[in-house]
Design a protein around this motif. Structure first.
Motif, short mmCIF file in Angstrom:
data_model
loop_
_atom_site.label_atom_id
_atom_site.label_comp_id
_atom_site.label_asym_id
_atom_site.label_seq_id
_atom_site.Cartn_x
_atom_site.Cartn_y
_atom_site.Cartn_z
N ARG A 207 17.71 35.09 -5.12
CA ARG A 207 17.28 36.44 -4.75
C ARG A 207 16.56 37.11 -5.92
NH1 ARG A 207 22.69 37.17 -2.95
NH2 ARG A 207 22.90 38.96 -4.35
N ALA A 208 17.05 36.87 -7.14
CA ALA A 208 16.42 37.49 -8.31
C ALA A 208 15.01 36.94 -8.52
CB ALA A 208 17.27 37.26 -9.55
N ARG A 209 14.80 35.64 -8.32
CA ARG A 209 13.47 35.05 -8.48
C ARG A 209 12.50 35.59 -7.44
NH1 ARG A 209 15.92 28.91 -9.45
NH2 ARG A 209 17.33 29.61 -11.11
N LEU A 210 12.99 35.77 -6.22
CA LEU A 210 12.16 36.35 -5.16
C LEU A 210 11.79 37.79 -5.50
CD1 LEU A 210 10.87 36.38 -2.33
CD2 LEU A 210 13.15 36.91 -1.40
N ASP A 211 12.74 38.55 -6.01
CA ASP A 211 12.46 39.94 -6.38
C ASP A 211 11.44 40.00 -7.52
OD1 ASP A 211 14.20 40.87 -4.47
OD2 ASP A 211 15.87 41.20 -5.85
N GLY A 212 11.53 39.07 -8.48
CA GLY A 212 10.55 39.03 -9.56
C GLY A 212 9.17 38.71 -9.06
N TYR A 213 9.08 37.79 -8.11
CA TYR A 213 7.80 37.43 -7.46
C TYR A 213 7.19 38.66 -6.80
CZ TYR A 213 5.29 35.83 -3.20
OH TYR A 213 4.41 35.68 -2.15
N ARG A 214 7.99 39.37 -6.03
CA ARG A 214 7.48 40.55 -5.33
C ARG A 214 7.05 41.63 -6.31
NH1 ARG A 214 12.37 40.87 -0.82
NH2 ARG A 214 11.49 39.38 0.70
N ALA A 215 7.83 41.82 -7.37
CA ALA A 215 7.49 42.85 -8.36
C ALA A 215 6.16 42.55 -9.03
CB ALA A 215 8.60 42.95 -9.41
N ALA A 216 5.90 41.28 -9.32
CA ALA A 216 4.63 40.91 -9.95
C ALA A 216 3.45 41.21 -9.03
CB ALA A 216 4.64 39.43 -10.34
N LEU A 217 3.60 40.89 -7.75
CA LEU A 217 2.53 41.18 -6.80
C LEU A 217 2.28 42.69 -6.70
CD1 LEU A 217 3.41 38.74 -3.84
CD2 LEU A 217 1.68 38.42 -5.61
N GLU A 218 3.35 43.44 -6.56
CA GLU A 218 3.21 44.88 -6.40
C GLU A 218 2.58 45.52 -7.63
OE1 GLU A 218 7.18 46.03 -5.51
OE2 GLU A 218 7.06 45.43 -3.38
N SER A 219 2.96 45.06 -8.82
CA SER A 219 2.40 45.65 -10.04
C SER A 219 0.92 45.32 -10.20
CB SER A 219 3.18 45.17 -11.27
OG SER A 219 3.02 43.78 -11.46
N ALA A 220 0.47 44.23 -9.54
CA ALA A 220 -0.94 43.85 -9.59
C ALA A 220 -1.73 44.43 -8.42
CB ALA A 220 -1.06 42.33 -9.59
N GLY A 221 -1.07 45.24 -7.59
CA GLY A 221 -1.76 45.84 -6.45
C GLY A 221 -2.00 44.87 -5.31
N ILE A 222 -1.21 43.80 -5.23
CA ILE A 222 -1.34 42.80 -4.17
C ILE A 222 -0.22 43.03 -3.15
CG2 ILE A 222 -1.35 40.34 -3.62
CD1 ILE A 222 -2.19 39.81 -6.52
N ASP A 223 -0.59 43.16 -1.90
CA ASP A 223 0.41 43.38 -0.86
C ASP A 223 1.34 42.18 -0.73
OD1 ASP A 223 -0.65 45.86 -0.25
OD2 ASP A 223 -1.94 45.09 1.35
N VAL A 224 2.64 42.46 -0.56
CA VAL A 224 3.61 41.40 -0.30
C VAL A 224 3.47 40.98 1.15
CG1 VAL A 224 6.06 40.82 -0.19
CG2 VAL A 224 5.19 42.22 -2.08
#
Length: 351
Positions: A207-224
């Motif tokens: 779950r933590a790895r998935l959350d890190g993946y999503r956070a990176a996308l969001e911080s780059a302005g990429i929709d999850v």
């Protein structure tokens, strides 16, 4: 043909003062799992094999008399089906080396999530009088935890399933930061459609790895995009199936973050079956940095998780008592992850 120059267990014991389970297994010509079964008193071992292993254990003083505590650390692996898996081997190595430094032995058990196996292990634990227990990616019921606590045995969890019990020390890795770093690496190469093959939903690290993946996308302005998130179980098969599913999408990803190295290698096979070249047509990042990551073709870009160090830390805690200076009063310890760049990632292909 026997290589007479190859060192025997006795040679290594003379040099280091004691032997490990792995060395006894090699000398006996059996697996680590078989030696562990003998140590645990399992019935499913041939008599001749049991006698051979017991003779080696006795000749090297691996076990002390059962009338006294054997000063062993029980390592229970709930998730992995085989003790000889690359992940399990790294955990066993870290715990065993630390136990050896403290003059202790290590008993390894696999319970596979089966209640009967857990009950058998608890019975063996009671008879052995162990100094401490390390649970690796496993969970006990309240009643089972109470039985361990009633024995007065220190208990530490490595890579816990679910939310860590606040009363039990746990050792893990910075999984969120690892997922973030893996995804940021791919974004930095120019990828915008990045798929992920996760681990089991009930495992905290997944779950933590998935959350890190999503956070990176969001911080780059990429929709999850939920369509790019595929559930897995950390094993090769779900890596293959997950990648094949992602590659069959109308708009497939140009990169995949697999939440384990085994899943990443499954994704390699899916890419090859689609006649794609890893690193050129499809970038793949794994997680763990098992030895097989550097042996892959091409070598796998992955997030290094210090598995042996995590197990070693857990062993030190249980052998010195849970309430000791190593924890500094903390019940949750996380060791750092590091991105290791190799040849499985590159810029997205022109389309």
């Amino acid at each position: 043909m026997v290589d007479s120059d190859r060192p025997t267990v006795s040679d290594r014991a003379d040099a280091r003062g004691r032997v490990t389970i792995a060395e006894i297994a090699r000398e006996a010509g059996v697996s680590v799992a078989t030696v562990s079964k003998v140590l645990n008193g399992h019935a499913h071992v041939a008599d001749a094999t049991r006698q051979k292993v017991e003779a080696l254990l006795e000749s090297h003083n691996y076990l002390r008399r059962r009338s006294r505590p054997t000063h062993t650390v029980g390592l229970v692996d709930l998730v992995l089906n085989e003790l000889d898996s690359p992940w399990a081997v790294e955990v066993i190595r870290g715990a065993e080396e630390t136990a050896a430094q403290h003059g202790s032995g290590l008993v390894v058990s696999a319970v596979h999530g089966r209640p009967a196996d857990i009950l058998r292990w608890l019975d063996n634990l009671t008879r052995r009088g162990s100094d401490g227990v390390i649970l690796a990616v496993t969970a006990l019921t309240k009643g089972q935890r109470r039985k361990v606590q009633d024995l007065g045995v220190p208990l530490v969890v490595v890579d816990p399933v679910g939310n860590p019990d606040p009363t039990i020390p746990s050792v893990g890795a910075t999984n969120w930061h690892g997922g973030l770093a893996a995804t940021q690496h791919l974004i930095g190469l120019g990828h915008r459609r990045i798929g992920i093959i996760t681990g089991p939903d009930d495992v905290l690290s997944a779950r933590a790895r998935l959350d890190g993946y999503r956070a990176a996308l969001e911080s780059a302005g990429i929709d999850v995009d939920p369509a790019l998130e595929v559930r897995g179980d950390f094993h090769h098969g779900t890596g293959f199936d997950g990648a094949r599913h992602l590659l069959a999408l109308p708009e497939p990803p140009t990169a995949v973050f697999a939440s384990s190295d085994l899943q990443a290698l499954g994704a390699y096979d899916a890419a090859r079956s689609a006649e794609l070249q890893v690193g050129r047509d499809l970038s793949i990042v794994g997680f763990d940095d098992l030895p097989i990551a550097s042996w892959a073709s091409p070598p796998l870009t992955t997030v290094r998780q210090p598995l042996s160090d995590m197990a070693a830390m857990a062993a030190r805690i249980v052998m010195q008592g849970v309430d000791n200076v190593l924890t500094g009063g903390m019940r949750r310890i996380e060791l750092a992850t590091v991105l290791v760049e190799r040849e499985s990632t590159g810029r997205p292909p022109a389309r």
